[in-house]
Every structure is written in structure tokens, then in C-alpha cells.
Design an enzyme around this catalytic site. Structure first.
Site, PDB file in Angstrom:
ATOM      1  N   ASP A   1      -1.421   2.628  -2.939  1.00  0.00           N
ATOM      2  CA  ASP A   1      -0.539   1.726  -2.184  1.00  0.00           C
ATOM      3  C   ASP A   1      -0.630   1.937  -0.670  1.00  0.00           C
ATOM      4  O   ASP A   1      -0.068   1.153   0.094  1.00  0.00           O
ATOM      5  CB  ASP A   1       0.935   1.955  -2.584  1.00  0.00           C
ATOM      6  CG  ASP A   1       1.270   1.379  -3.951  1.00  0.00           C
ATOM      7  OD1 ASP A   1       0.450   0.610  -4.499  1.00  0.00           O
ATOM      8  OD2 ASP A   1       2.360   1.697  -4.465  1.00  0.00           O
TER       9      ASP A   1
ATOM     10  N   LYS B   1       8.011  -1.494   0.209  1.00  0.00           N
ATOM     11  CA  LYS B   1       7.399  -2.696  -0.374  1.00  0.00           C
ATOM     12  C   LYS B   1       8.054  -2.991  -1.718  1.00  0.00           C
ATOM     13  O   LYS B   1       8.543  -2.080  -2.408  1.00  0.00           O
ATOM     14  CB  LYS B   1       5.878  -2.571  -0.522  1.00  0.00           C
ATOM     15  CG  LYS B   1       5.368  -1.562  -1.559  1.00  0.00           C
ATOM     16  CD  LYS B   1       5.237  -2.092  -2.977  1.00  0.00           C
ATOM     17  CE  LYS B   1       5.088  -0.946  -3.963  1.00  0.00           C
ATOM     18  NZ  LYS B   1       5.509  -1.014  -5.264  1.00  0.00           N
TER      19      LYS B   1
HETATM   20  P1  ATP Z   1       5.022   4.149  -5.370  1.00  0.00           P
HETATM   21  O1  ATP Z   1       5.776   2.832  -5.363  1.00  0.00           O
HETATM   22  O2  ATP Z   1       3.968   4.271  -4.283  1.00  0.00           O
HETATM   23  O3  ATP Z   1       4.559   4.599  -6.709  1.00  0.00           O
HETATM   24  P2  ATP Z   1       7.588   5.366  -5.306  1.00  0.00           P
HETATM   25  O4  ATP Z   1       8.369   4.499  -4.360  1.00  0.00           O
HETATM   26  O5  ATP Z   1       7.794   5.126  -6.750  1.00  0.00           O
HETATM   27  O6  ATP Z   1       6.071   5.264  -4.923  1.00  0.00           O
HETATM   28  P3  ATP Z   1       8.029   7.708  -3.711  1.00  0.00           P
HETATM   29  O7  ATP Z   1       9.320   7.465  -3.000  1.00  0.00           O
HETATM   30  O8  ATP Z   1       6.792   7.573  -2.918  1.00  0.00           O
HETATM   31  O9  ATP Z   1       7.948   6.837  -5.035  1.00  0.00           O
HETATM   32  O10 ATP Z   1       8.144   9.159  -4.374  1.00  0.00           O
HETATM   33  C1  ATP Z   1       7.405   9.555  -5.497  1.00  0.00           C
HETATM   34  C2  ATP Z   1       7.313  11.073  -5.482  1.00  0.00           C
HETATM   35  O11 ATP Z   1       6.455  11.430  -4.429  1.00  0.00           O
HETATM   36  C3  ATP Z   1       8.647  11.744  -5.208  1.00  0.00           C
HETATM   37  O12 ATP Z   1       9.165  12.256  -6.391  1.00  0.00           O
HETATM   38  C4  ATP Z   1       8.342  12.845  -4.195  1.00  0.00           C
HETATM   39  O13 ATP Z   1       8.409  14.119  -4.798  1.00  0.00           O
HETATM   40  C5  ATP Z   1       6.888  12.613  -3.776  1.00  0.00           C
HETATM   41  N1  ATP Z   1       6.701  12.385  -2.340  1.00  0.00           N
HETATM   42  C6  ATP Z   1       5.639  12.800  -1.647  1.00  0.00           C
HETATM   43  N2  ATP Z   1       5.706  12.441  -0.363  1.00  0.00           N
HETATM   44  C7  ATP Z   1       6.849  11.762  -0.208  1.00  0.00           C
HETATM   45  C8  ATP Z   1       7.475  11.147   0.912  1.00  0.00           C
HETATM   46  N3  ATP Z   1       6.927  11.188   2.136  1.00  0.00           N
HETATM   47  N4  ATP Z   1       8.626  10.490   0.696  1.00  0.00           N
HETATM   48  C9  ATP Z   1       9.163  10.450  -0.539  1.00  0.00           C
HETATM   49  N5  ATP Z   1       8.627  11.049  -1.637  1.00  0.00           N
HETATM   50  C10 ATP Z   1       7.476  11.707  -1.479  1.00  0.00           C
END
Ligand code: ATP
Length: 315
Positions: free
Chosen positions: A141, A11
Site C-alpha cells: 500500500d 486510505k
Molecule cells: P493496511 O491497511 O496497510 O493493511 P492497517 O491500517 O490495517 O494497514 P496499520 O495501522 O498500518 O494497519 O497497523 C498494522 C500493524 O502494523 C500494527 O499492528 C502495528 O503494530 C504495525 N505498525 C508498523 N508501523 C506502524 C505505524 N507507523 N503506525 C501504525 N502501526 C504500525
């Protein structure tokens, strides 16, 4: 049947405004959330034993309780013990295409995919609203990621109001692989700098939400006016992330210089997206930005806005 293949899209935030502090310690937000075609692929299947086996080759993704997909399976096992008993343990394989810690809700989407996958695998018959309630227990989210599309999200981000579909609008997405932004850090830094301007009561929050609901971005989405959508993009978290990560500011400036009709950081960053008028323009923009910034750490994707949430197919 041996299991399900789930497609879990990323997203972007077309809008992110922080209204104030909630009693539960989270921020009260108004966001416009949008799924894009860039997606992870997740396989969910049963195994004869007990417990959860999680596989993912991306080294930044944890393979235990820290992974939202793992926690989603734990939640389903706790809520539906009879199904867990009948079908056995869960194998989850994540093929990661969405960059990690990028502000693209990659982890949240993986969690949503496991809820959808186990609902099908265990023949539970849960509806989308049922799944969204479970999803809210995993993260702010995650409920949006179930159904995807375009939506206004309020509260912590878990209260959703659907908007008309915008699918097909070309997007260029970019992220420096050497930069990761912690979401808690971004919100805490924002609070430290801007708390004085927070709206303090429910009534002020409601007034501001009403203004945004009847404002330019929502009108532009309703009429699918791409130029107007591009002009109304907004993200409060840019105020703290761009000064701390000058490369992200440079990337954003570079998109604007090379003709993006709108550009913005997504969520807590550091990924930046650019809205384009055509796929040809998007491909050209990707080439121009890649050539000008000329960094081995810069990843770029041409993708598009999508109206889909989690999609499932049998394996
Ligand atoms: P959001 O936009 O929901 O805040 P994000 O895109 O910034 O998320 P993610 O890619 O979800 O960030 O990753 C954030 C942290 O979550 C990573 O540093 C990782 O250690 C942890 N994590 C937990 N589960 C997952 C997963 N299935 N895929 C990726 N990262 C994950």
C-alpha cells in the site's frame, strides 16, 4: 531549516476484489484506493549522531524495525549512504490520529511520509515515480500513499492507475477500539474458504481487470456520481471479517439503517465507512449511530474524501 512536517492521510478501499494466488505468495488484487482527510502528522529531522530515533505516544505503535516509518528511514540510509553521512541520523516523531490496525493503511502512510521527508531533507531530488519504486519495497500500500487521491491498484496493490479526483465527498468513519484485525489473518482465511473460485492464469486476471476498468464503479467515479459510487462499493474481505466480528456487521447495518447512501468495511477492516450526501447528513449519521450503538469502544469521525497524498511543510 530544522526539518519537515509531513501530513500522511488514511486510505479507504472503495473496491477490493481478490482475483487469485500469485507465484510470490501474495494475492492478485484489483482495488480502488481513496485517500481521506483523516491524517497522521510526522516530523522528520536530522540529529548529529547516527541511527534512527522514533517517537510516538500511541502505545500500539512499535518504535523499532517493526515500524514501517523506521524501515523507510533504514531503506533511505542504505540507498543514499552519502546523504546519511552528510546529514547524520534521523529523528522521526509520529502523531497518530489514524486508528491502528484498522484497514486504513496508517502504517503504510507513515512509511511513505518518511520517504518523502528524507527526500526533501537530504535534497535528493527524487521524483514521485522514484519514490514509488522505493515505497514498493516497504509494502503493497505504500506506493499509493505517496501520491494519494483516487486510483485503481492492481498486482499486490503496487501498480497504480490514477482516476479523476473525488475530493470533498463527506464520509463517516467508525472503528471499535477493542477490535483489531490482522491483515495476514484476513487474507489467509479468505484463501482457506474461497481458493476454489480463484482465477488461475494471467489471461483470466487481465480479462477481469478489463471488466472492472470499464464497469460501473469506474464510470461512476469518472462522472462523480455519488449515488452510483455508493451503489458499487465492494470488498471481498467482508466475507471473512464480518462473520468473525459480528460487531463490525452491526456497525455496517447501523450506518445503512440511518441513511448512509453507501457503506463498506475498508481493507481488511475492522473500520467501516459511510458515504454521505452532505456534511450535515454526515454529522447527523455520526450522532445517530453513536446513540444507537452506545459503546465506549466505538470511535467515529466525520471526514471527507481527499485528493492529496503526502504533503510536506518546513518545520
Ligand atoms: P493496511 O491497511 O496497510 O493493511 P492497517 O491500517 O490495517 O494497514 P496499520 O495501522 O498500518 O494497519 O497497523 C498494522 C500493524 O502494523 C500494527 O499492528 C502495528 O503494530 C504495525 N505498525 C508498523 N508501523 C506502524 C505505524 N507507523 N503506525 C501504525 N502501526 C504500525
Amino acid at each position: 531549516m530544522s526539518g519537515y512536517l509531513l501530513t500522511a492521510p488514511a486510505k479507504i478501499n472503495l473496491y477490493l476484489e481478490i482475483l487469485g494466488d500469485r507465484p510470490d505468495g501474495f494475492h492478485e488484487l484489483v482495488m480502488v484506493m481513496q485517500t481521506i482527510a483523516l491524517s497522521d502528522r510526522i516530523e522528520v529531522s536530522s540529529h548529529r549522531g547516527k541511527g534512527i530515533n522514533l517517537y510516538c505516544k500511541q502505545p500500539l505503535v512499535p518504535l523499532d524495525e517493526r515500524n514501517i516509518a523506521y524501515r523507510a528511514a533504514q531503506l533511505m540510509m542504505a540507498r543514499f549512504p552519502h546523504a546519511y553521512e552528510e546529514f547524520g541520523g534521523v529523528d522521526i516523531t509520529i502523531e497518530k490520529n489514524i486508528p491502528v490496525a484498522a484497514g486504513l493503511a496508517g502504517g503504510s502512510g507513515n512509511g511513505a511520509a518518511v520517504l518523502v521527508g528524507l527526500n526533501l531533507l537530504w535534497q535528493l531530488g527524487l521524483t514521485q515515480p522514484d519514490l514509488r519504486i522505493l515505497a514498493a519495497e516497504l509494502g503493497s500500500d505504500v506506493p499509493f500513499c505517496i501520491g494519494g487521491g483516487t486510483a485503481i491498484a492492481t498486482g499486490r496493490g503496487e501498480i497504480l492507475d490514477p482516476l479523476p479526483d473525488l475530493d470533498g465527498i463527506p464520509i463517516v468513519l467508525a472503528k471499535y477500539s477493542n477490535i483489531a484485525v490482522s491483515t495476514p489473518w484476513a487474507y489467509q482465511t479468505y484463501r482457506a474458504q474461497f481458493e476454489d473460485g480463484y482465477l488461475r492464469d494471467d489471461e483470466s486476471w487481465q480479462d477481469r481487470m478489463t471488466q472492472i476498468h470499464s464497469g460501473g464503479l469506474i464510470q461512476a467515479i469518472q462522472t462523480k456520481n455519488i449515488q452510483a459510487i455508493a451503489a458499487e462499493l465492494h470488498n471481498d474481505l467482508e466475507k471473512v471479517v464480518l462473520p468473525a466480528f459480528p460487531q463490525v456487521q452491526t456497525l455496517r447495518d447501523c450506518f445503512a439503517k440511518h441513511g448512509a447512501i453507501g457503506t463498506m468495511m475498508s481493507g481488511s477492516g475492522p473500520s467501516v465507512f459511510a458515504i454521505c450526501e452532505s456534511v450535515e447528513q454526515a454529522n447527523q449519521l455520526k450522532t445517530s449511530v453513536s446513540t444507537e450503538l452506545n459503546s465506549p469502544d466505538l470511535d467515529l469521525w466525520v471526514t471527507q474524501i481527499s485528493c492529496h497524498g503526502i504533503q510536506a511543510a518546513t518545520l
